[in-house]
Design an enzyme around this catalytic site. Structure first.
Site, PDB file in Angstrom:
ATOM      1  N   LYS A 123       0.813  -1.224   0.000  1.00  0.00           N
ATOM      2  CA  LYS A 123       0.000   0.000   0.000  1.00  0.00           C
ATOM      3  C   LYS A 123       0.839   1.263   0.000  1.00  0.00           C
ATOM      4  CE  LYS A 123      -4.491  -1.364   1.754  1.00  0.00           C
ATOM      5  NZ  LYS A 123      -5.541  -1.096   2.741  1.00  0.00           N
ATOM      6  N   LYS A 206      -8.214 -12.170  -7.219  1.00  0.00           N
ATOM      7  CA  LYS A 206      -9.394 -12.079  -6.362  1.00  0.00           C
ATOM      8  C   LYS A 206     -10.401 -11.081  -6.929  1.00  0.00           C
ATOM      9  CE  LYS A 206      -9.903 -12.019  -1.579  1.00  0.00           C
ATOM     10  NZ  LYS A 206      -9.562 -12.018  -0.168  1.00  0.00           N
ATOM     11  N   LYS A 209     -13.059  -4.688  -5.533  1.00  0.00           N
ATOM     12  CA  LYS A 209     -13.785  -3.467  -5.880  1.00  0.00           C
ATOM     13  C   LYS A 209     -12.895  -2.496  -6.646  1.00  0.00           C
ATOM     14  CE  LYS A 209     -12.720  -0.561  -2.009  1.00  0.00           C
ATOM     15  NZ  LYS A 209     -12.317   0.750  -2.492  1.00  0.00           N
TER      16      LYS A 209
END
Ligand code: TRP
Length: 344
Positions: A123, A206, A209
């Site tokens: 991140k 996966k 969103k």
């Protein structure tokens, strides 16, 4: 009691999990988290489910979007079948003890532990100097979320395993440094392949969103036509369906669609294949669409209803926070006493 959560620890079994309110709930969240959480709900075990809004702001969030996403997640939980009288449903910022215990854990955890976290590295990316201090300390707050309730079992996805190991390390170091047996060593309940939903466009990723292609996921708010269209266009291979699970081993997209079917139907992959083995995808996909619509439509309808008037959601969150605080406050008090804080 749920078999997955038998325990030999002296702490009473208690389940805790959290989800970031970041908007756009999809089928992966439903099968991988919400539905599992509902299945873990039981009369003889406390279950706490938290919208972790304080984790969400470790990267900047538009305040209106955050408020909406928090309420929407709560609506999703309830629409998926969580009973707010059985489970404690609440948002993190409404129970101040999370932040208070997190500070203590900031002082227990080591910089090196945090630096090794793969989620931090992913991140923060190349520009770590510009990432927030909160993003770096994220796992200490997560440990506090869990340990402020002495939770023994934490259902999460595979990607959170490292954070749970860190939670154990923090509990062990705290207990050791203060010579106590105060915090339990939490058991991860890692999601199995059966509930891991992959992208409809790429069976190795996966469902997410943040995938730029909306066709890669089924959103909880998609209508029947959209669901059918996305499933029709989902990537597959030219072969017919096998009659046993091992025939799916090298076929990630085919396996994903069968997995989704099995999870939605509450059955096993083998049971599904016993029925549909030998069929072509042109025949299987409409069956999957029909099942998906049948299961998801009532959930999205109920979410929309709850989102229309916010009072009901806000009342549920406020009452959840009160009940959560009843468990958290004495554990924080005891922690402060152990640490040596006057007035605790
Ligand atoms: N980090 C988790 C995630 O991104 C969310 C989370 C925060 C959580 N606190 C938690 C999960 C405590 C389980 C327990 O998925």
């Amino acid at each position: 009691m749920n078999e997955a959560v038998q325990t030999s620890s002296p702490f009473t079994p208690r389940v805790f999990s959290g989800i970031q309110p970041s908007g756009n709930l999809h089928l992966g969240n439903y099968l991988g988290a919400l539905k599992r959480f509902v299945d873990m709900q039981s009369d003889d075990m406390q279950t706490l489910y938290c919208m972790v809004d304080m984790h969400a702001i470790t990267v900047w969030q538009n305040p209106e979007d955050l408020r909406r996403a928090t309420r929407e997640l709560c609506a999703g939980f309830i629409a998926a079948g969580l009973d707010p009288n059985k489970s404690i449903l609440f948002n993190q910022s409404q129970v101040a003890e999370h932040a208070q215990l997190a500070w203590v854990f900031n002082c227990v955890a080591r910089m090196g532990w945090m630096q090794r976290m793969t989620q931090w590295k992913d991140k923060a990316g190349k520009n770590q100097q510009n990432a927030s201090l909160g993003l770096f300390a994220y796992p200490a707050l997560m440990a506090a979320d869990i340990l402020i309730y002495h939770a023994t079992h934490v259902p999460v996805g595979e990607d959170q395993k490292q954070h749970l190991e860190l939670t154990r390390d923090i509990a062990i170091k705290f207990n050791h440094d203060y010579g106590v047996d105060h915090f339990p060593i939490t058991e991860p309940v890692i999601e199995g392949a059966a509930t891991r939903v992959m992208s409809l466009r790429d069976g190795s990723k996966k469902m997410s969103k943040s995938d730029p292609s909306d066709a890669s996921r089924i959103n909880m708010t998609d209508d029947a036509d959209t669901i059918a269209k996305k499933i029709r266009k989902a990537k597959t291979d030219p072969d017919a369906l096998p009659s046993e699970a091992k025939g799916l081993e090298e076929r990630p997209e085919a396996r994903n669609l069968v997995n989704i079917y099995a999870a939605l139907a509450d059955t096993t992959v083998d049971a599904v294949l016993a029925d549909v083995g030998g069929k072509q995808f042109s025949e299987f996909k409409p069956m999957l669409s029909e099942l998906a619509v049948e299961k998801l439509a009532p959930i999205s309808t109920e979410m929309a209803r709850l989102m229309q008037g916010q009072d009901e959601i806000d009342r549920i969150l406020a009452s959840g926070a009160t009940r959560a605080r009843e468990i958290a406050a004495p554990i924080l008090k005891k922690t402060y006493e152990i640490v040596g804080m006057v007035g605790a």
